[in-house]
Scaffold this active site. Structure first.
Site, PDB file in Angstrom:
ATOM      1  N   HIS A  26      43.184  30.432  43.903  1.00  0.00           N
ATOM      2  CA  HIS A  26      41.684  30.992  43.258  1.00  0.00           C
ATOM      3  C   HIS A  26      41.950  31.855  42.222  1.00  0.00           C
ATOM      4  O   HIS A  26      43.009  32.122  41.812  1.00  0.00           O
ATOM      5  CB  HIS A  26      41.356  31.769  44.864  1.00  0.00           C
ATOM      6  N   GLU A  66      41.653  40.834  46.065  1.00  0.00           N
ATOM      7  CA  GLU A  66      42.081  39.804  46.841  1.00  0.00           C
ATOM      8  C   GLU A  66      42.271  40.039  48.471  1.00  0.00           C
ATOM      9  O   GLU A  66      42.907  39.197  49.148  1.00  0.00           O
ATOM     10  CB  GLU A  66      43.229  38.910  46.407  1.00  0.00           C
ATOM     11  N   LYS A 101      45.038  26.499  38.309  1.00  0.00           N
ATOM     12  CA  LYS A 101      43.943  27.465  38.288  1.00  0.00           C
ATOM     13  C   LYS A 101      42.678  26.525  37.597  1.00  0.00           C
ATOM     14  O   LYS A 101      42.981  26.537  36.432  1.00  0.00           O
ATOM     15  CB  LYS A 101      44.158  28.690  37.855  1.00  0.00           C
ATOM     16  N   GLU A 138      51.009  41.297  43.389  1.00  0.00           N
ATOM     17  CA  GLU A 138      50.918  40.446  44.611  1.00  0.00           C
ATOM     18  C   GLU A 138      52.021  40.357  45.361  1.00  0.00           C
ATOM     19  O   GLU A 138      52.903  40.177  45.342  1.00  0.00           O
ATOM     20  CB  GLU A 138      50.201  39.129  44.331  1.00  0.00           C
ATOM     21  N   ASP A 180      53.924  37.902  43.116  1.00  0.00           N
ATOM     22  CA  ASP A 180      53.173  37.727  41.922  1.00  0.00           C
ATOM     23  C   ASP A 180      53.542  38.944  41.091  1.00  0.00           C
ATOM     24  O   ASP A 180      52.693  39.857  41.413  1.00  0.00           O
ATOM     25  CB  ASP A 180      52.025  37.144  42.263  1.00  0.00           C
ATOM     26  N   LYS A 190      47.286  29.385  47.349  1.00  0.00           N
ATOM     27  CA  LYS A 190      47.030  30.800  47.312  1.00  0.00           C
ATOM     28  C   LYS A 190      45.796  31.399  47.254  1.00  0.00           C
ATOM     29  O   LYS A 190      45.028  31.185  46.259  1.00  0.00           O
ATOM     30  CB  LYS A 190      48.290  31.450  46.252  1.00  0.00           C
ATOM     31  N   HIS A 247      44.627  44.454  40.470  1.00  0.00           N
ATOM     32  CA  HIS A 247      43.761  44.076  41.528  1.00  0.00           C
ATOM     33  C   HIS A 247      43.543  45.270  42.477  1.00  0.00           C
ATOM     34  O   HIS A 247      42.783  45.160  43.448  1.00  0.00           O
ATOM     35  CB  HIS A 247      44.306  42.937  42.406  1.00  0.00           C
ATOM     36  N   ASP A 294      52.322  30.917  36.066  1.00  0.00           N
ATOM     37  CA  ASP A 294      51.168  30.705  36.446  1.00  0.00           C
ATOM     38  C   ASP A 294      50.539  31.008  34.697  1.00  0.00           C
ATOM     39  O   ASP A 294      50.036  30.071  34.132  1.00  0.00           O
ATOM     40  CB  ASP A 294      50.556  32.233  36.925  1.00  0.00           C
ATOM     41  N   SER A 296      43.611  39.203  35.444  1.00  0.00           N
ATOM     42  CA  SER A 296      44.938  39.305  34.718  1.00  0.00           C
ATOM     43  C   SER A 296      45.095  37.784  34.071  1.00  0.00           C
ATOM     44  O   SER A 296      45.763  37.249  34.344  1.00  0.00           O
ATOM     45  CB  SER A 296      46.135  39.475  35.688  1.00  0.00           C
ATOM     46  N   GLU A 348      56.617  34.654  41.190  1.00  0.00           N
ATOM     47  CA  GLU A 348      55.421  34.146  40.131  1.00  0.00           C
ATOM     48  C   GLU A 348      55.525  35.136  38.920  1.00  0.00           C
ATOM     49  O   GLU A 348      55.568  36.175  39.238  1.00  0.00           O
ATOM     50  CB  GLU A 348      54.087  34.200  40.766  1.00  0.00           C
TER      51      GLU A 348
HETATM   52  P1  PGA Z   1      43.968  36.757  38.237  1.00  0.00           P
HETATM   53  O1  PGA Z   1      45.159  36.991  39.108  1.00  0.00           O
HETATM   54  O2  PGA Z   1      42.898  35.811  38.917  1.00  0.00           O
HETATM   55  O3  PGA Z   1      43.220  38.083  38.082  1.00  0.00           O
HETATM   56  O4  PGA Z   1      44.384  36.260  37.140  1.00  0.00           O
HETATM   57  C1  PGA Z   1      45.681  35.631  39.910  1.00  0.00           C
HETATM   58  C2  PGA Z   1      47.056  35.601  39.630  1.00  0.00           C
HETATM   59  O5  PGA Z   1      47.496  36.361  38.738  1.00  0.00           O
HETATM   60  O6  PGA Z   1      47.733  34.766  40.344  1.00  0.00           O
HETATM   61 ZN    ZN Z   2      49.599  35.212  38.953  1.00  0.00          ZN
END
Ligand code: PGA
Ligand code: ZN
Length: 399
Positions: A344, A201, A316, A164, A238, A367, A155, A291, A42, A266
């Site tokens: 991650h 995940e 990230k 999430e 999330d 996370k 996911h 994010d 995503s 999130e």
């Molecule tokens: P992604 O998901 O690594 O697929 O972007 C993680 C997140 O959205 O926090």
């Molecule tokens: Zn996210």
């Protein structure tokens, strides 16, 4: 002075089985270190650019041979003979060599792998752990883990549109105690589910009647484990709203917060819906995490600080592309009392760089998935090792 002698990159694979890039850096002492870049599903449009060979059908357009070649033929030459512990020069050279806003020329995957591998090699040369090398501090905090125990959205193959469903142990006095509580909740949740397949995940990924049903079964497993929801373990979501077919409203979130022990949300809205972000942040005192909104980008975070769009940022490294820029964003967040959550990606690897990064920056949270799939568990295991090595001085962050 230990210098960079050579850099060698190759294509390897991530936890989804997709190609990704690894860079190995060699020093003038003939020591080496490697790093593997993760990859999101995503992904937001404001992230640094991941270079893939879209026209190469051998790997369904997903190979990274052009990025590998950029490391081997362009980056290796530019960084040769730079001091391995001069991370700001290394990253500045990489940024200038690319010269584009989102690292489209060389690929953020090529650049970040080199940037991280250089840090690891410098730490090895100095004979100190990576978290100490990356840190300006003398005292270290272990992050509170956010474990993604039910997976949905992009996911998983199930019917949940929220991406999430995480648990966060509250008020523990150690990282290992936070992991112990999480372990119990996950094991009790497993017993309540008839389908225990996991998503990208490591969280369980069966179908549910609704998002609320998923939240309620997590509450039951917290109670079954002998803990009090909210006081001992809270729930964090999330939404990954960029991926939603039907956007959710502010009232939807306010109701969830009212009805359930939810302490963090999130990406409740899409990446450019600044207005809704601001309204929700004003109406609640829980953690609101940007994010895709911030994309680990200083300019976007600055806007969010000024407009009070959130009170926390997901970090990230591959959203921005170098370690120095990642550390700068974390600094900016901390100076403005934004919480930092090191993260991650859904496609990840055995590389545990982010575990050290979380301790180095005294980030309050990390996370990195559930207690399943080694690319997730490896980060928690790294943190357990760091906690052990710090001994009596090891403390866990407070929210
Ligand atoms: P992604 O998901 O690594 O697929 O972007 C993680 C997140 O959205 O926090
Ligand atoms: Zn996210």
């Amino acid at each position: 002075m230990v210098k960079i002698k050579n850099i060698k990159s190759r294509q390897v694979f991530d936890s989804r089985g997709n190609p990704t890039l690894e860079a190995e850096v060699f020093s003038s002492n003939n020591t080496s270190a490697f790093s593997i870049v993760p990859s999101g599903a995503s992904t937001g449009t404001h992230e640094a650019f991941e270079l893939r060979d879209n026209n190469n059908k051998d790997y369904l357009g997903k190979s990274v041979f052009n990025a590998v070649s950029n490391v081997n033929n362009i980056i290796a030459k530019a960084l040769k003979n730079i001091n391995i512990d001069d991370q700001s020069k290394i990253d500045k050279t990489l940024i200038e060599l690319d010269g584009t806003d989102q690292k489209q020329k060389l690929g953020a995957n090529a650049i970040l792998a080199v940037s991280m591998a250089c840090c690891k090699l410098a730490a090895i040369e100095k004979k100190i752990p990576l978290f100490k090398y990356l840190s300006k501090n003398k005292d270290f905090l272990l992050p509170i883990p956010l474990l993604n125990i039910i997976n949905g959205g992009s996911h998983a193959n199930n019917n949940l549109d929220i991406q999430e469903f995480m648990i966060r142990p509250e008020n523990t006095n150690s990282f290992s105690e936070a992991i112990r509580r999480s372990f119990l909740v996950i094991q009790n949740l497993k017993k309540m589910l008839s389908n225990t397949n996991v998503g990208d995940e490591g969280g369980f990924a069966p179908d549910f009647k609704s998002n609320e049903e998923a939240i309620e079964i997590i509450i039951k497993s917290i109670e079954k484990s002998g803990f009090k929801p909210e006081k001992d373990i809270s729930i964090c979501l999330d939404i990954a709203a960029n991926e939603l077919k039907e956007p959710k409203s502010i009232d939807y979130y306010l109701n969830l917060i009212k009805n359930y022990p939810i302490k963090s949300i999130e990406d409740p809205f899409s990446e450019d819906d600044w207005d809704s972000w601001k309204k929700l942040t004003k109406k609640t005192n829980i953690q609101i995490v940007g994010d895709d909104l911030f994309a680990t980008n200083k300019n976007r975070l600055n806007k969010g600080i000024n407009e009070k769009s959130a009170n926390s940022i997901l970090i990230k490294p591959n959203q921005i592309g170098t370690v120095s820029e990642t550390l700068d964003v974390i600094d900016l967040a901390k100076k403005n009392n934004f919480k930092t959550i090191i993260s991650h990606r859904s496609g990840d690897s055995e590389d545990t760089f982010i575990a050290d990064l979380s301790v180095a920056t005294n980030s309050s949270q990390i996370k990195t998935g559930s207690l399943a799939r080694s690319e997730r568990v490896s980060k928690y295991n790294r943190l357990l090792r760091i906690e052990d090595a710090l001994g009596n001085s090891a403390k866990i962050a407070k929210i």
